[in-house]
Design an enzyme around this catalytic site. Structure first.
Site, PDB file in Angstrom:
ATOM      1  N   SER A  91     -21.132  20.918  34.525  1.00 45.25           N
ATOM      2  CA  SER A  91     -19.718  20.999  34.116  1.00 45.25           C
ATOM      3  C   SER A  91     -19.248  22.434  34.113  1.00 45.25           C
ATOM      4  O   SER A  91     -20.034  23.352  33.849  1.00 45.25           O
ATOM      5  CB  SER A  91     -19.546  20.421  32.707  1.00 45.25           C
ATOM      6  OG  SER A  91     -18.210  20.610  32.273  1.00 45.25           O
ATOM      7  N   TYR A 114     -21.297  20.420  23.700  1.00 45.56           N
ATOM      8  CA  TYR A 114     -21.226  19.832  25.055  1.00 45.56           C
ATOM      9  C   TYR A 114     -21.607  20.886  26.101  1.00 45.56           C
ATOM     10  O   TYR A 114     -22.465  20.657  26.955  1.00 45.56           O
ATOM     11  CB  TYR A 114     -19.821  19.278  25.315  1.00 45.56           C
ATOM     12  CG  TYR A 114     -19.623  18.762  26.725  1.00 45.56           C
ATOM     13  CD1 TYR A 114     -20.323  17.646  27.176  1.00 45.56           C
ATOM     14  CD2 TYR A 114     -18.744  19.394  27.608  1.00 45.56           C
ATOM     15  CE1 TYR A 114     -20.153  17.179  28.475  1.00 45.56           C
ATOM     16  CE2 TYR A 114     -18.573  18.922  28.898  1.00 45.56           C
ATOM     17  CZ  TYR A 114     -19.271  17.816  29.328  1.00 45.56           C
ATOM     18  OH  TYR A 114     -19.107  17.351  30.612  1.00 45.56           O
TER      19      TYR A 114
END
Ligand code: NDP
Length: 246
Positions: free
Chosen positions: A143, A156
């Site tokens: 990501s 995250y």
């Protein structure tokens, strides 16, 4: 020589929606034999039907990447049906966004279990097969969260950067025996945000995704690019964002 997608056996985790589904459709269209895993069996079933209707080759099995045995079963299915595994795409992932001092410990654990341990279980299940074959390709979906690090995305981003680090070491340790690719998407239009527990984050995130999100096909195209390179060409890191993403 460029690698053709035809008859490549490619496993995709988190194939029941979003990026995983788009990868499955794109690869099957090019002639790959895709082996799909996710928890929602009905979604996998209808995706498999769509692929077969277009003369694609597909198998699927309900897979929870938090369970090591499920990954063993997923790679086992690919081997039993097709006799080899060319690529494992560790795509399954979740996010829960909040300030660290809000102590959403449960959310942290969920992300660690899926985003880190799930990927490691995938690597552990495919590695002995790749070693035996003398070839293979790990593709980890990471990501941009871990590249531009911002508040609310701490845990995250941390899980994704753990995978970024592991991906690089895996590449160095491969000694040319298998290929390793990390792909970091920015905002992509999927169901990802809809799973956020925090309603305010969900609304804000969804609005941003609707405004600027790129289609998941953009990530599928990058996957195809990495796989289709000649055997001696390893595509390391790919970052794909909406042009307007800051
Ligand atoms: P989706 O929510 O649409 O898809 C996530 C997939 O992961 C689903 O197929 C889901 O299937 C699967 N999944 C979740 N938990 C598990 C589990 N325990 N076991 C097996 N599968 C699981 O989101 P995306 O397609 O966007 O996400 C795919 C990847 O892309 C993730 O790793 C995410 O972190 C990454 N990413 C996404 C971005 C975006 O903007 N969309 C941006 C950056 C990275 P099921 O629920 O059926 O198990």
């Amino acid at each position: 020589m460029e690698n053709s997608m035809k008859d490549k056996v490619i496993i995709i985790t988190g194939a029941s929606s979003g990026i995983g589904e788009a990868i499955a459709l794109a690869l099957a269209k090019e002639g790959a034999k895709v082996v799909l895993g996710a928890r929602r069996g009905t979604r996998l079933e209808s995706l498999a039907e769509r692929i077969r209707e277009s003369d694609g080759v597909v198998e699927y099995i309900v897979t929870d990447v938090r369970k090591r045995d499920d990954l063993v079963n997923l790679t086992g299915l690919a081997l039993t049906k097709f006799g080899k595994i060319d690529v494992l795409i560790n795509n399954a992932g979740i996010s829960q966004l909040s300030r660290i001092d809000e102590l959403d410990v449960e959310g942290w654990e969920d992300m660690i279990d899926v985003n880190i341990k799930g990927v490691l279980y995938g690597i552990a299940s495919a590695m002995p097969i790749f070693k035996k074959q003398g070839y293979g390709h790990f593709i980890n979906i990471i990501s941009t969260s871990g590249i531009k690090i911002v508040p609310l995305q701490g845990i995250y981003a941390g899980t994704k950067n753990a995978i970024r680090t592991i991906t690089e070491v895996l590449r160095q340790e491969s000694n040319g025996k298998y290929r390793v690719t990390g792909i970091s998407p920015g905002f992509v239009q999927t169901e990802f945000i809809s799973n956020l527990k925090n309603q305010a984050m969900r609304q804000a995130g969804q609005q941003r995704m609707d405004e600027i999100g790129i289609p998941p096909k953009a990530i599928a195209d990058a996957v195809m690019y990495a796989i289709s390179q000649p055997d001696n060409v390893d595509v390391g890191d790919i970052v794909i964002r909406p042009t307007v993403q800051d």
